[in-house]
Motif scaffolding. Sequence first.
Motif: not given
Length: 511
Positions: A1-23
């Motif tokens: 997921m690269t956004r070459a040439g489209s900066k600036p950009f912000v992702y609002l990412v939900g990481a899940g509740p804690g278990d890294p496998g749920l990302l």
Amino acid sequence: MTRAGSKPFVYLVGAGPGDPGLLTLKGRDAIACADVVVYDRLVSPRTLDHARSDAVRVYVGKGPRCHTMPQEEINALLVRTAREGNVVARVKGGDPFVFGRGGEEAEELRAAGIPYEVVPGVTSAVAAPAYAGIPVTHRGASSSFTVITGHGCVGKDEPAVPWEHAARLGGTLVFLMGMERLSDIAENLMSAGMDGATPVAIVRLGTWPEQRAVEGTLGDIAQVARDAGVENPAVVVVGQVAALRSRLQWIERKPLFGKRIVVTRARHQASRLTRALEAQGAQVTEFPVIEIASPSSAEPLAWAVRHAEAYQWIVFTSVNGVEAFFGALNAAGRDARALAGSEVAAIGPATAAALARHGIAQVEVGSEFCAEGLAEALAKSVQPGQRVLVARAQESRDVLPRMLEAAGAQVDDVAAYRTLSVDAGSLELEADLRAGRVDAVTFTSSSTVTNLLACLGGDASLLKGAALCSIGPITTNTLRDAGLEPAVQADEYTIEGLVDAICSLWEGEAR
């Protein structure tokens, strides 16, 4: 997921509740392409491992009565950092739009003309109960669930909870951030007509290895929580489904649930062992004490791959040796066909599997997965006078070459790679060991033993409070030479064998 040439950009990412496998996969990719990662308190460090090594990390976590940065400053930080020409991953626990104030951040970005994208995450409102064995909906018990903020009360910006309506819903009520007002929540629901005998469960740190759950009723849950010392972060589940926990709980039954285990393998190798331990419920800290590097001189290996046909046998003692050999083979413009006239041997199944990935399926493997076992097997097959190439670590023991030479072989002992010591994070590990926050430490080679001791300043006593887990007899001997006795040694000298041995340490403890 690269956004070459489209900066600036912000992702609002939900990481899940804690278990890294749920990302989610999309969340992982957003973090991986970010120049700046802005993250919260309840984001797992393992989730942040997906960030580029050169990405700037900014912690803006909030705890009860302890905010690193007010929300308004976080909003301004996102706008300012994006305007500087960066792709920003704003990583939040759970889902950014479920009491995560992601909507406020999105409004601020929109007003500033900053393009953004929302990457939903698994909300703790569903995941924490699920990890405790509580389905928020269940046939015959609940056909709906409602998520309510525990902060909602009269006199604050959030609207007051309509208690009479909530009490009559008849489904499951899930309260987030409700521990500080647990008594008020229970009293308000009972005052609105909900039965004081209604089952209630509290899940603290849901999906984390430290997860803990307590059960009670609406009438006594506040006292139960006080007696148990349960605090935020926690999810409160009110309704008949809470009573299903005793039958449906599952994570607590895993053999390593709640155990804190340090993995000392090289970082690029640690993930396999880490995943296997986490699958058994462990909380894993990766502390790579070694890294794999090119040998001091690359010419011997380069010469060997150019003249691979000269050898009747080519012997590999590790996965790293396989990868280094085939890397040199490819660099010389050659491929697996260069080994067509040679017999190939491997020290164990993992090394054999690495060879299979490169197209070498016919491999002799020793009955014991160590140098002595492989040498014993080869002594029956290698003929006197045959040329044998041994591709291995620069600092390896010379047992295998000597035993082959004793059998009459002409051996070229070539360094395919070397291991280097790494000590990043040693102060944190030392503090955890002193405080008794480590249940076990894994050792997958002698070099992991010697390098970990070097990282700890040679103080072997720091490790005596943890269960030391060895992959095989050579590693065990290195531990004993340092005055340390392993709690367990793998019966089969493989990652799977090591995990089985570690599980046996706490056999019978899981509920």
